[in-house]
Write a protein that holds these residues in place. Structure first.
Motif, PDB file in Angstrom:
ATOM      1  N   UNK A  45     -17.799  -4.342  12.810  1.00  0.00           N
ATOM      2  CA  UNK A  45     -17.658  -5.656  12.173  1.00  0.00           C
ATOM      3  C   UNK A  45     -17.858  -5.687  10.663  1.00  0.00           C
ATOM      4  N   UNK A  46     -18.470  -4.648  10.087  1.00  0.00           N
ATOM      5  CA  UNK A  46     -18.713  -4.721   8.641  1.00  0.00           C
ATOM      6  C   UNK A  46     -17.388  -4.815   7.890  1.00  0.00           C
ATOM      7  N   UNK A  47     -17.196  -5.839   7.072  1.00  0.00           N
ATOM      8  CA  UNK A  47     -15.897  -6.029   6.412  1.00  0.00           C
ATOM      9  C   UNK A  47     -15.530  -4.918   5.435  1.00  0.00           C
ATOM     10  N   UNK A  48     -16.528  -4.283   4.823  1.00  0.00           N
ATOM     11  CA  UNK A  48     -16.213  -3.184   3.906  1.00  0.00           C
ATOM     12  C   UNK A  48     -15.679  -1.974   4.670  1.00  0.00           C
ATOM     13  N   UNK A  49     -16.242  -1.720   5.849  1.00  0.00           N
ATOM     14  CA  UNK A  49     -15.724  -0.631   6.680  1.00  0.00           C
ATOM     15  C   UNK A  49     -14.327  -0.973   7.185  1.00  0.00           C
ATOM     16  N   UNK A  50     -14.135  -2.223   7.582  1.00  0.00           N
ATOM     17  CA  UNK A  50     -12.807  -2.661   8.034  1.00  0.00           C
ATOM     18  C   UNK A  50     -11.794  -2.541   6.905  1.00  0.00           C
ATOM     19  N   UNK A  51     -12.193  -2.933   5.700  1.00  0.00           N
ATOM     20  CA  UNK A  51     -11.300  -2.824   4.541  1.00  0.00           C
ATOM     21  C   UNK A  51     -10.933  -1.364   4.288  1.00  0.00           C
ATOM     22  N   UNK A  52     -11.908  -0.458   4.445  1.00  0.00           N
ATOM     23  CA  UNK A  52     -11.632   0.964   4.262  1.00  0.00           C
ATOM     24  C   UNK A  52     -10.615   1.476   5.265  1.00  0.00           C
ATOM     25  N   UNK A  53     -10.694   0.992   6.506  1.00  0.00           N
ATOM     26  CA  UNK A  53      -9.726   1.404   7.528  1.00  0.00           C
ATOM     27  C   UNK A  53      -8.317   0.915   7.176  1.00  0.00           C
ATOM     28  N   UNK A  54      -8.229  -0.312   6.685  1.00  0.00           N
ATOM     29  CA  UNK A  54      -6.917  -0.829   6.279  1.00  0.00           C
ATOM     30  C   UNK A  54      -6.386  -0.095   5.053  1.00  0.00           C
ATOM     31  N   UNK A  55      -7.291   0.350   4.194  1.00  0.00           N
ATOM     32  CA  UNK A  55      -6.865   1.136   3.030  1.00  0.00           C
ATOM     33  C   UNK A  55      -6.225   2.449   3.475  1.00  0.00           C
ATOM     34  N   UNK A  56      -6.808   3.079   4.483  1.00  0.00           N
ATOM     35  CA  UNK A  56      -6.216   4.307   5.026  1.00  0.00           C
ATOM     36  C   UNK A  56      -4.863   4.007   5.659  1.00  0.00           C
ATOM     37  N   UNK A  57      -4.772   2.896   6.382  1.00  0.00           N
ATOM     38  CA  UNK A  57      -3.502   2.518   7.011  1.00  0.00           C
ATOM     39  C   UNK A  57      -2.412   2.297   5.969  1.00  0.00           C
ATOM     40  N   UNK A  58      -2.774   1.622   4.875  1.00  0.00           N
ATOM     41  CA  UNK A  58      -1.802   1.412   3.800  1.00  0.00           C
ATOM     42  C   UNK A  58      -1.390   2.735   3.170  1.00  0.00           C
ATOM     43  N   UNK A  59      -2.331   3.658   3.054  1.00  0.00           N
ATOM     44  CA  UNK A  59      -2.026   4.977   2.496  1.00  0.00           C
ATOM     45  C   UNK A  59      -1.093   5.765   3.415  1.00  0.00           C
ATOM     46  N   UNK A  60      -1.275   5.636   4.732  1.00  0.00           N
ATOM     47  CA  UNK A  60      -0.382   6.292   5.694  1.00  0.00           C
ATOM     48  C   UNK A  60       1.048   5.765   5.550  1.00  0.00           C
ATOM     49  N   UNK A  61       1.168   4.470   5.375  1.00  0.00           N
ATOM     50  CA  UNK A  61       2.504   3.886   5.213  1.00  0.00           C
ATOM     51  C   UNK A  61       3.126   4.294   3.875  1.00  0.00           C
ATOM     52  N   UNK A  62       2.276   4.537   2.874  1.00  0.00           N
ATOM     53  CA  UNK A  62       2.795   5.026   1.600  1.00  0.00           C
ATOM     54  C   UNK A  62       3.401   6.419   1.790  1.00  0.00           C
ATOM     55  N   UNK A  63       2.775   7.229   2.647  1.00  0.00           N
ATOM     56  CA  UNK A  63       3.348   8.546   2.957  1.00  0.00           C
ATOM     57  C   UNK A  63       4.695   8.381   3.646  1.00  0.00           C
ATOM     58  N   UNK A  64       4.755   7.498   4.653  1.00  0.00           N
ATOM     59  CA  UNK A  64       6.020   7.259   5.354  1.00  0.00           C
ATOM     60  C   UNK A  64       7.095   6.736   4.406  1.00  0.00           C
ATOM     61  N   UNK A  65       6.671   5.874   3.492  1.00  0.00           N
ATOM     62  CA  UNK A  65       7.621   5.300   2.529  1.00  0.00           C
ATOM     63  C   UNK A  65       8.177   6.371   1.594  1.00  0.00           C
TER      64      UNK A  65
END
Length: 456
Positions: free
Chosen positions: A262-282
């Motif tokens: 539930x910690x929002x900073x940890x959740x934000x970090x997970x979304x940051x990784x997800x965005x980085x993965x999509x940057x690789x795909x892009x």
């Protein structure tokens, strides 16, 4: 109800509260201070604007999946002069060329539509936009909780500074009263000059402490005023019936699991990784084909010299396949860069998780030890109060001396100060524990607010 609507309602309510309380802006309770901070705190207002901007990433990413429609209109006044060989040279000898002048108006209207049918780049941009918006929302949640902590900490600092000032004033007054007692006893021949000098020395130090406490109070009030956007001269005080809250759940492992989920900073970090993965795909999509549907409607009147005085209407629809072959190594370079940034995001998430768990353990322990500390200090205050009275009586009986009274008074002030600080730290630890776990709510702030009450 969406987060944006809830935030707008909170801001509207805060504005109403601020207007209603404008006449008594000097007296401010904790919840009133929070409502005011929602409107006036610069850091929070910056976070609100940043979140509004972050929500647009979803729309920006989706735009590539939707059709693009474009309309072009153009008109021009044209003049042309054409010189060509005279085809009638046999009939008109001596005239080798003929010059013709043209003056006409051209008009073009074009409506075009483009729809992506297949593009890995566009799909990756869409998923990345969703991840970036989710990251922005999680970060805003973290900063909203941070506002609560900053406000309560600043409020507690200001109230503690008030308490210190009151204690130092009481100590100064006690020393002043002791000085008058020493002077009367000296006049009667029952006291000594040493007692008077000892008391005067303590009184001078107490005066200096009062001045220092006044300066400190002014500083912390200014800090609080910067958050709430209003000058603060009076705050609610701690209720005398201070009670201890139970820590639920009682196991640290349970708190740790809650924080990881539930910690929002940890959740934000997970979304940051997800965005980085999509940057690789892009970036890797730079090597893949792209298929588009193109349709257009074009009407032209005299769009060229050849077609002057002609009105043309052309309708077309078709598909276009684009196959990238070579881009000078650009695609490989940005792909490698995207992979490195993804690894960086993973490392930052690990660092964030470690920092959060350390803070969680710290506040969990503070809640547990705070109970024992407050209980011990409360007993110490009771004992110190009795000691002052007993020492005064002992001086009258000749068992104790004047210096013992002064020391007892100082001990009482120090113990009351430590008790007040322990109570404020306990309440702040209660909120910080929930911030680290990611489950802090308005109900928790209301719980802390209930520990304060207006001064009589």
């Amino acid at each position: 109800m969406t987060t944006s609507r809830m935030r707008l309602k909170l801001v509207a309510a805060a504005c109403g509260i601020c207007l209603l309380s404008a006449g008594s802006a000097s007296a401010m309770g904790l919840m009133q201070a929070y409502e005011s901070a929602l409107v006036n705190d610069p850091t929070y207002r910056s976070a609100v604007s940043e979140n509004i901007a972050g929500k647009e990433f979803r729309k920006i990413g989706r735009a590539g999946l939707l059709p693009t429609v474009q309309y072009n209109y153009g008109t021009a006044k044209n003049q042309a002069e054409i010189t060509q060989p005279n085809p009638y040279i046999s009939i008109q000898p001596g005239v080798p060329t003929i010059t013709n002048n043209y003056d006409y108006t051209s008009l073009t209207n074009t409506l075009s539509l483009r729809q992506t049918l297949f593009s890995l780049d566009t799909t990756a941009r869409y998923r990345q936009g969703i991840a970036q918006t989710n990251y922005s929302d999680a970060l805003f949640t973290a900063r909203s909780k941070d506002l609560m902590i900053r406000l309560v900490a600043s409020y507690a600092d200001a109230k503690y500074a008030e308490d210190q000032l009151d204690l130092f004033r009481a100590q100064r007054n006690a020393f002043a009263e002791q000085k008058r007692i020493n002077e009367r006893m000296f006049e009667k021949g029952e006291g000594t000059k040493t007692d008077m000098l000892e008391t005067q020395a303590k009184l001078d130090v107490a005066e200096a402490q009062v001045i220092e406490a006044q300066d400190n109070l002014l500083t912390v009030r200014n800090t609080l005023a910067a958050i709430v956007g209003a000058e603060v001269t009076q705050l609610d005080g701690l209720r005398p019936d201070f009670h201890i809250m139970s820590v639920v759940p009682a196991s640290f492992d349970e708190w740790m699991n809650i924080a990881n989920e539930n910690n929002p900073e940890i959740i934000a970090g997970k979304y940051s990784i997800e965005a980085s993965e999509e940057e690789i795909n892009k970036s890797k999509a730079g090597h893949t084909p792209r298929l588009e549907l193109n349709a257009s409607y074009n009407r032209a009147i005299s769009d060229s010299l050849v077609n002057r005085s002609q009105d043309q209407t052309i309708k077309s629809i078709g598909v276009q396949l684009v196959i990238p072959l070579y881009s000078g190594g650009y695609v490989n370079a940005i792909s490698n860069q995207a992979v490195a940034n993804r690894d960086k995001a993973r490392a930052e998430l690990d660092a964030t998780r470690n920092r959060i768990l350390i803070e969680l353990r710290k506040q969990f322990n503070a809640m547990q030890t705070g109970v024992t500390k407050i209980d011990a200090l409360q007993k110490s205050v009771n004992s110190a109060t009795l000691l002052v009275e007993a020492t005064k009586q002992s001086v009258k009986g000749g068992v104790r001396i004047n210096l013992d009274v002064l020391s007892a008074e100082q001990q009482l002030v120090a113990t009351k100060r430590d008790l007040a600080q322990a109570k404020y730290n306990y309440l702040i630890s209660f909120l910080k524990l929930r911030v680290a776990a990611g489950n802090l709510t308005m109900d928790d702030l209301q719980t802390v607010s209930a520990y304060f009450s207006p001064l009589n």
